[in-house]
Design a protein around this motif. Structure first.
Motif, PDB file in Angstrom:
ATOM      1  N   SER A  41       0.604  -1.136  -0.088  1.00  0.00           N
ATOM      2  CA  SER A  41      -0.040   0.063   0.015  1.00  0.00           C
ATOM      3  C   SER A  41       0.832   1.287   0.165  1.00  0.00           C
ATOM      4  O   SER A  41       1.917   1.203   0.477  1.00  0.00           O
ATOM      5  CB  SER A  41      -0.910   0.247   1.203  1.00  0.00           C
ATOM      6  N   LYS A  45      -0.047   2.136  -6.996  1.00  0.00           N
ATOM      7  CA  LYS A  45      -0.641   1.700  -8.175  1.00  0.00           C
ATOM      8  C   LYS A  45      -2.089   2.252  -8.220  1.00  0.00           C
ATOM      9  O   LYS A  45      -2.438   2.044  -9.540  1.00  0.00           O
ATOM     10  CB  LYS A  45      -0.667  -0.051  -7.832  1.00  0.00           C
ATOM     11  N   SER A  46      -2.976   2.270  -7.275  1.00  0.00           N
ATOM     12  CA  SER A  46      -4.041   2.945  -7.476  1.00  0.00           C
ATOM     13  C   SER A  46      -3.981   4.362  -8.312  1.00  0.00           C
ATOM     14  O   SER A  46      -4.862   4.570  -9.081  1.00  0.00           O
ATOM     15  CB  SER A  46      -4.744   3.162  -6.184  1.00  0.00           C
ATOM     16  N   THR A  47      -3.125   4.948  -7.869  1.00  0.00           N
ATOM     17  CA  THR A  47      -2.875   6.468  -8.426  1.00  0.00           C
ATOM     18  C   THR A  47      -2.681   6.337 -10.066  1.00  0.00           C
ATOM     19  O   THR A  47      -2.957   6.928 -10.753  1.00  0.00           O
ATOM     20  CB  THR A  47      -1.728   7.165  -7.784  1.00  0.00           C
ATOM     21  N   ARG A  50      -5.845   5.713 -11.669  1.00  0.00           N
ATOM     22  CA  ARG A  50      -6.613   7.007 -11.785  1.00  0.00           C
ATOM     23  C   ARG A  50      -6.163   7.468 -12.540  1.00  0.00           C
ATOM     24  O   ARG A  50      -6.871   8.394 -13.026  1.00  0.00           O
ATOM     25  CB  ARG A  50      -6.703   7.370 -10.381  1.00  0.00           C
ATOM     26  N   GLN A  88     -12.905   0.253  -5.358  1.00  0.00           N
ATOM     27  CA  GLN A  88     -12.959  -0.815  -4.172  1.00  0.00           C
ATOM     28  C   GLN A  88     -14.203  -0.544  -3.533  1.00  0.00           C
ATOM     29  O   GLN A  88     -14.718  -1.364  -3.000  1.00  0.00           O
ATOM     30  CB  GLN A  88     -11.580  -0.206  -3.415  1.00  0.00           C
ATOM     31  N   ASP A 165      -9.870  -1.121  -9.406  1.00  0.00           N
ATOM     32  CA  ASP A 165      -8.956  -0.690  -8.426  1.00  0.00           C
ATOM     33  C   ASP A 165      -9.298  -1.414  -7.235  1.00  0.00           C
ATOM     34  O   ASP A 165     -10.333  -1.086  -6.499  1.00  0.00           O
ATOM     35  CB  ASP A 165      -9.418   0.896  -8.057  1.00  0.00           C
ATOM     36  N   GLU A 166      -8.415  -2.491  -6.941  1.00  0.00           N
ATOM     37  CA  GLU A 166      -8.785  -3.245  -5.752  1.00  0.00           C
ATOM     38  C   GLU A 166     -10.237  -3.584  -5.612  1.00  0.00           C
ATOM     39  O   GLU A 166     -10.779  -3.389  -4.533  1.00  0.00           O
ATOM     40  CB  GLU A 166      -8.395  -2.671  -4.514  1.00  0.00           C
ATOM     41  N   VAL A 196      -5.662  -3.608 -10.166  1.00  0.00           N
ATOM     42  CA  VAL A 196      -5.020  -3.498  -9.378  1.00  0.00           C
ATOM     43  C   VAL A 196      -5.612  -4.514  -8.051  1.00  0.00           C
ATOM     44  O   VAL A 196      -6.664  -4.487  -7.703  1.00  0.00           O
ATOM     45  CB  VAL A 196      -5.172  -2.050  -8.572  1.00  0.00           C
TER      46      VAL A 196
END
Lengths: 246, 256
Positions: A41, A45-47, A50, A88, A165-166, A196
């Motif tokens: 975390s 990866k999310s960024t 996005r 998510q 995203d997750e 992700v």
């Protein structure tokens, strides 16, 4: 440029204040390719995903999706028309019924009639196997069902690319597989996917390529077979050890 | 028992005032409904209701519209779009109602004339403009807090299914925010009803103005102003009853 390359990310940099979230990220995705992005975390990866549909802005570098540059005038809107996203936290619209969640985009953004939009929505609800929930409110559904509705909502806009995203991180364990099954099916149909996730079973099954991120950089990429057998970097190895030991 | 508290208070106040009327130094005769003169006076006083209600309703409607138009750019991520909205809110909030009323009523026509728009502003519209502008700074803040209470993920999801900014507001954010916005807006309506009394100083024939005029001819300030307060009390209690009902309805909707 490769003709079937649908996403091009070139030396992307982004920081939140003093904190560098992404450092010189390069990533190319071909049409129909399934990419799983993993990492601890805060690894960015999310960024990263996005940034692909303009939910986050980047400081330097560039992103081109299906030949459209995000920085071109109106680029973000044109890219969003090609890219679906699953979050998510599902982010369903709580004041609308399930079917209204699905038809809002097609009706308002695409100008479909209610009848056509309803037909489209039911088709995708069948596909995620919950047509009987169409008239309910999101809060009356289980987490797994809500996430499947969210996937169907994205698919209604006929995207070329899907970002996840997750998608299973907020779910109770017994509901994870019903969501992953839908995603596996989507992959089988040839959807281009950027996912992700920490679901390594899913990665092994569908990913064409694994991307491991840490500290805002892409540390290692490779096919699941390569990376699960013999991760090249110590960082990826210790990450895999941590999440696979259970 | 608690819900009847206000009604008991009201009844008690009436009884107290009625009891006083026997005393020779008090002059409840001016509003004694059993005499012809009393009836005329009461009719004159109560005749201000309609103007007060009209004033408050139109001013509230305008304030809600201006407030939304000020609040939306105030939430932009671009500081240059945000700036005018912040300046408006800080500026308007700092001006007391009475000076603003004088400025609008006496000053605004002069400004407009010199700009080439000769307009006349009567007491009615002067009061409405002032109340609406003055209140809009507060409604803007109510909208802002209501809209910001909706999780960011809602906007993101709406944008990713292709909705534009205004579609996102109209179909996704505002329908959810309205539950949190409506009760405080209704409270703001009560505030406007009370502040509309200021319109009396520029000659608007509403409740307070009428009471003032009657006091000047009858020399009975205690009795007439007591009735005036009672008039506002009744009006506000009716509205707050409605607000309570609205809050319950919204709350019930939320927990559904």
């Amino acid at each position: 440029m490769n003709a079937d390359r649908v996403i091009e990310i070139r030396s992307l940099n982004k920081s939140f204040g003093d904190f560098q979230v992404l450092t010189n990220v390069d990533l190319n995705v071909s049409l129909g390719e399934r990419i799983v992005i993993c990492g601890p975390s805060g690894s960015g990866k999310s960024t990263l995903i996005r940034c692909v549909n303009g939910l986050e802005q980047y400081d330097s570098g560039g992103i081109t999706v299906d030949g459209i540059s995000l920085s071109a005038p109106g680029g973000v809107d044109r890219v969003r028309a090609e890219v679906g996203m699953v979050f998510q936290q599902f982010n369903l619209f709580p004041h609308l019924t399930v079917i209204e969640n699905l038809t809002l985009g097609p009706m308002k953004a695409r100008g479909l009639s209610r009848k056509d939009a309803d037909a489209l929505a039911m088709e995708y609800l069948e596909r995620v196997k919950i047509p009987e929930q169409a008239q309910k409110r999101p809060r009356d559904l289980s987490g797994g069902q809500q996430q499947r509705v969210a996937i169907a909502r994205s698919l209604c806009m006929a995207p070329k690319i899907m970002l996840f995203d997750e998608p299973t991180s907020a779910l109770d364990p017994e509901m994870i597989s019903e969501v992953l099954d839908v995603m596996v099916e989507l992959a089988r149909d040839g959807m281009t996917m950027l996912v992700v996730t920490h679901e390594m079973g899913f990665a092994r099954k569908v990913a064409d390529r694994m991307v491991f991120m840490d500290g805002g950089e892409i540390v290692e990429t490779g096919t699941p077979a390569e990376v699960f057998e013999a991760p090249k970097t110590q960082r990826f190895k210790s990450f895999l050890d941590k999440i696979l030991q259970h | 028992m608690k819900r009847f508290f206000k009604i008991w208070m009201l009844l008690g106040a009436c009884l107290f005032l009625a009891a006083c009327s026997g005393d020779g130094t008090w002059g409840w005769y001016v509003i004694d409904p059993s005499t012809a003169q009393g009836q005329t006076n009461i009719r004159f006083l109560v005749g201000g209701f309609w103007a007060t209600i009209q004033l408050s309703l139109i001013a509230t409607a305008l304030s809600m519209t201006i407030g939304l138009l000020v609040a939306l750019p105030g939430m932009s991520s671009n500081r240059w779009i945000r700036l005018p909205s912040r300046v408006y809110i800080e500026f308007v909030r700092a001006i007391p109602l009475l000076p603003m009323l004088f400025w609008v009523f006496y000053g605004l026509p002069v400004v407009m004339r010199s700009l080439g728009f000769p307009i006349t502003i009567d007491a009615f519209w002067g009061a409405i403009i002032t109340l609406a502008i003055s209140d809009s700074a507060f409604t803007a803040e109510i909208y802002r807090s209501g809209i910001q209470s909706i999780p960011k993920g809602q906007t993101e999801a709406a944008r990713t299914v292709g909705l534009t900014y205004s579609q996102t507001m109209r179909y996704v954010v505002l329908p959810q925010a309205i539950r949190r916005i409506l009760p405080p807006l209704a409270n703001q309506f009560i505030y406007i009803v009370k502040m509309s009394a200021f319109a009396s100083v520029i000659g608007m024939q509403e409740l307070t103005r009428r009471a003032n005029e009657l006091v000047v001819t009858e020399y009975r300030p205690l009795e007439i102003y007591s009735l005036l307060i009672l008039e506002y009390l009744v009006l506000v209690l009716i509205i707050s009853f409605f607000v309570r009902w609205l809050e319950r309805k919204m709350g019930a909707d939320e927990s559904r």
